[in-house]
Write an enzyme that holds these catalytic residues in place. Structure first.
Site, mmCIF file in Angstrom:
data_model
loop_
_atom_site.group_PDB
_atom_site.id
_atom_site.type_symbol
_atom_site.label_atom_id
_atom_site.label_comp_id
_atom_site.label_asym_id
_atom_site.label_seq_id
_atom_site.Cartn_x
_atom_site.Cartn_y
_atom_site.Cartn_z
ATOM 1 C CG HIS A 200 -10.688 3.853 26.593
ATOM 2 N ND1 HIS A 200 -9.079 4.756 26.736
ATOM 3 C CD2 HIS A 200 -11.331 5.170 26.305
ATOM 4 C CE1 HIS A 200 -9.242 5.949 26.510
ATOM 5 N NE2 HIS A 200 -10.523 6.086 26.112
ATOM 6 C CD GLU A 444 -9.486 15.017 24.925
ATOM 7 O OE1 GLU A 444 -9.980 14.179 26.125
ATOM 8 O OE2 GLU A 444 -9.461 14.872 23.860
ATOM 9 C CG ASP A 468 -7.281 12.260 27.828
ATOM 10 O OD1 ASP A 468 -6.393 11.522 28.292
ATOM 11 O OD2 ASP A 468 -8.053 11.952 26.701
ATOM 12 C CB CYS A 515 -18.219 14.266 27.775
ATOM 13 S SG CYS A 515 -16.690 14.698 26.811
HETATM 14 C C1 PEP Z 1 -11.835 12.579 28.274
HETATM 15 O O1 PEP Z 1 -10.640 12.520 28.091
HETATM 16 O O2 PEP Z 1 -12.294 12.983 29.461
HETATM 17 C C2 PEP Z 1 -12.596 12.067 27.444
HETATM 18 C C3 PEP Z 1 -13.901 12.191 27.494
HETATM 19 O O3 PEP Z 1 -12.105 11.161 26.265
HETATM 20 P P1 PEP Z 1 -11.713 9.821 26.534
HETATM 21 O O4 PEP Z 1 -11.926 9.064 27.780
HETATM 22 O O5 PEP Z 1 -12.239 8.860 25.412
HETATM 23 O O6 PEP Z 1 -10.037 9.925 26.312
HETATM 24 MG MG MG Z 2 -9.884 12.081 26.144
#
Ligand code: PEP
Ligand code: MG
Length: 589
Positions: A200, A444, A468, A515
């Site tokens: 993140h 995910e 994920d 996403c």
């Molecule tokens: C993902 O897991 O692809 C996602 C978009 O969520 P995050 O990266 O916030 O876990």
């Molecule tokens: Mg995710």
């Protein structure tokens, strides 16, 4: 660019390219280890001096916090600045200060030792209080105590929210909460020894449009504060003490990359349509409400993923329902009529709330643990606050709600039941909301991917979180750089799973978006579109490169690419196919 020091050898370190761009500047080493406190007895005739030293440190700390507070208010919002008011109050806490001086008078130990001992007792006491707000204040006290101690020791406290000058941040790791609070006006680039492309901190770097390189091994032990460094976020290279030749070469590379970026940016005004006339919707991922400006600059068709947990992480405390509603409203209003997909809290995993340790006990496997919807379904007070805030905001713009980390239909039904309770409450209070607000689920977790047909009836749309999904399909911890090379978005299992999700969703008349970070990789976008994905959502600065490839291909070719990829047996072969497809159509470099 300033001149480099030719007397120092150049050190080149290969990491993973995580956020595009080139930066050159001095290092700010961010080390989170506790300060080492000296312990000694103070001469009786120096006691007044020691107390004066303490008072001076408190004064300096006050000035520092006040300055950060003003900057945060100017650059972010008065809401986010409020946390620093709480910090200033700690400095005025007479009990803490008087007790420290009393301890010093009784023990004769140096003031750092006394202050640390009293502060620890305080922090402990606060963290045991049965009131959530007061419990969370222990985080504020800890932060302020660290600052005072660093001032007493004459050391700069490790804080990313108050970089003194423009600096390249080098760290072993940066927690999402540290990343959320990063000093956006002074960070030139982010380099972390651990982490991966989907951690993140990297996502935050992308939203800040600064380069990031991760997985640099033990760089923190090889550089010191003030060293000159060049960060190449395109190729994942870090060069310490770059020589003149290198700087010259990179000056050229930067100019070329900039000119490509400018061309892409210009081309971005064109519609997102393939050569055979098929529209592909491109939306933006955001973490904070002020990123709406970026969404507009890069012409995203609204927001496909609003990672709301960052509202919590940056303030280190839980925002009220009203504060959340205001943030959601602001985004929805500014982007209307384009949709804004608000994802409910995805805390836990690598995103615990630093100021609320009691909510997130330590876990051996946090990514398989108490995260996202699992946390929300056990903390329904927090969950309902957010759901009500989203519902209340839904009277403006075009808001959609999305749950993260759903593993199956029972869990989804439980989440929807809580949402229904919130709807009932608002109805009975006469509070208006959009009764038709669409609700969707992130796919995910493999168990969700293989039950899309069952989940479909409970959803208005689906969005695939490839970050994920890949982690869980391949059993690769997404933030562990030792195995980052095994994190393969083109693994046949990933490609087959994506195809399965899309087919089942379409059979049930649902649209699917992606996403995760895979959606922003221009070389992988044709594969996703060929597999049938309807929409893509990504960090705004990456939109132009994705639109460019979409405008350079036909859907028919992309479908053939996907069919061919599905027939391959290794990630490497599929990646090679995608690379070739891309280079044949985008001869930019
Ligand atoms: C993902 O897991 O692809 C996602 C978009 O969520 P995050 O990266 O916030 O876990
Ligand atoms: Mg995710």
């Amino acid at each position: 660019m300033p001149e480099s020091d030719p007397s120092k050898p150049e050190i080149i370190v290969q990491g993973l390219a995580a956020s595009q761009g080139i930066a050159y500047g001095q290092v700010f080493l961010f080390l989170q280890s506790d300060l080492e406190l000296p312990s000694y007895q103070v001469d009786p005739d120096k006691r007044a001096e020691e107390v004066a030293r303490f008072e001076h440190a408190l004064l300096v700390t006050r000035g520092q916090i006040q300055k950060i507070r003003d900057e945060v208010e100017k650059n972010l919002s008065s809401n986010e600045a409020r946390i620093f008011d709480a910090h200033l109050l700690v400095l005025e806490d007479q009990a803490l200060i008087a007790e420290t001086i009393r301890e010093f008078e009784n023990s004769g130990s140096n003031i750092e030792t006394c202050f640390n001992a009293i502060a620890k007792r305080y922090i402990q006491a606060f963290s045991e209080i049965d009131d959530e707000y007061l419990r969370e204040r222990s985080g504020d006290i800890r932060d302020v105590v660290q600052r005072v101690l660093s001032n007493l020791l004459g050391q700069a406290a490790a804080s990313l929210s108050r970089l003194a000058d423009k600096r390249i941040v080098v760290a072993n790791d940066i927690s999402p909460s540290d990343a959320a609070g990063i000093d956006r006006s002074h960070a030139l680039a982010i380099v972390t020894d651990s982490g991966s492309r989907t951690s993140h901190a990297v996502i935050v770097a992308r939203s800040m449009k600064i380069p990031a390189v991760v997985g640099t091994g033990n760089l923190v032990t090889r550089v010191k504060n003030g060293d000159w460094m060049l960060v190449d976020g395109y190729d994942g290279l870090v060069i310490v003490n770059p020589g003149e030749q290198t700087l010259f070469r990179y000056g050229k590379i930067e100019r070329i990359k900039k000119s490509i970026e400018q061309r892409l940016f210009k081309a971005n005004r064109q519609p997102s349509v393939t050569l055979d006339g098929v529209g592909v919707v491109l939306r933006a991922n955001i973490e904070k409400e002020d990123e709406v400006a970026l969404v507009k600059e890069y012409l995203g068709s609204g927001v496909g993923l609003f990672r709301t947990e960052f509202l919590y992480l940056s303030s280190q405390k839980i925002p009220t329902e009203d504060e959340q509603e205001a943030a959601y409203r602001k985004v929805a209003e500014q982007l209307a009529p384009a949709p804004v997909v608000i994802r409910t809290l995805d805390l836990g995993g690598d995103k615990p709330i630093a100021g609320a340790p009691s909510l997130f006990p330590r876990e051996d496997n946090p990514f398989l643990g108490f995260r996202a919807i699992r946390f929300c379904l056990e903390n329904t007070g927090i969950f309902k606050n957010q759901l009500r805030a989203i519902l209340r905001a839904s009277v403006v713009g075009n808001i959609k709600l999305m749950y993260p980390m759903i593993s199956g239909s029972e869990e989804l039904a439980r989440a929807n039941a809580v949402l229904d309770e919130c709807r009932q409450e608002l109805r009975s209070q006469g509070v208006p909301f959009d009764e038709m607000m669409p609700v969707g689920t992130m796919i995910e977790i493999p168990s969700a991917a293989y039950t899309v047909d069952i989940l479909a009836a409970q959803n208005d749309f689906l969005s695939i979180g490839t970050n994920d999904l890949i982690q869980y399909l391949l059993a690769i911890d997404r933030v562990n750089n030792r195995i980052a090379h095994l994190y393969e978005p083109t693994h046949p299992a990933v490609v087959r799973t994506l195809r399965h999700i899309v087919e089942e969703a379409h059979r049930n008349k649902l649209k699917v978006s992606v996403c995760g970070e895979m959606a922003s990789d221009p070389e992988l976008v044709p594969l996703l579109i060929g597999l049938g994905v309807d929409e893509l959502s990504m960090s705004p600065p990456l939109l132009p490169a994705v639109k460019y490839v979409i405008r350079a291909m036909t859907l028919a070719d992309a479908k053939r690419l996907a069919e061919e990829a599905l027939g391959k047996s290794t990630a490497r072969e599929i990646l090679a196919l995608c690379g070739q497809f891309y280079r044949e159509r985008v001869p930019l470099e």
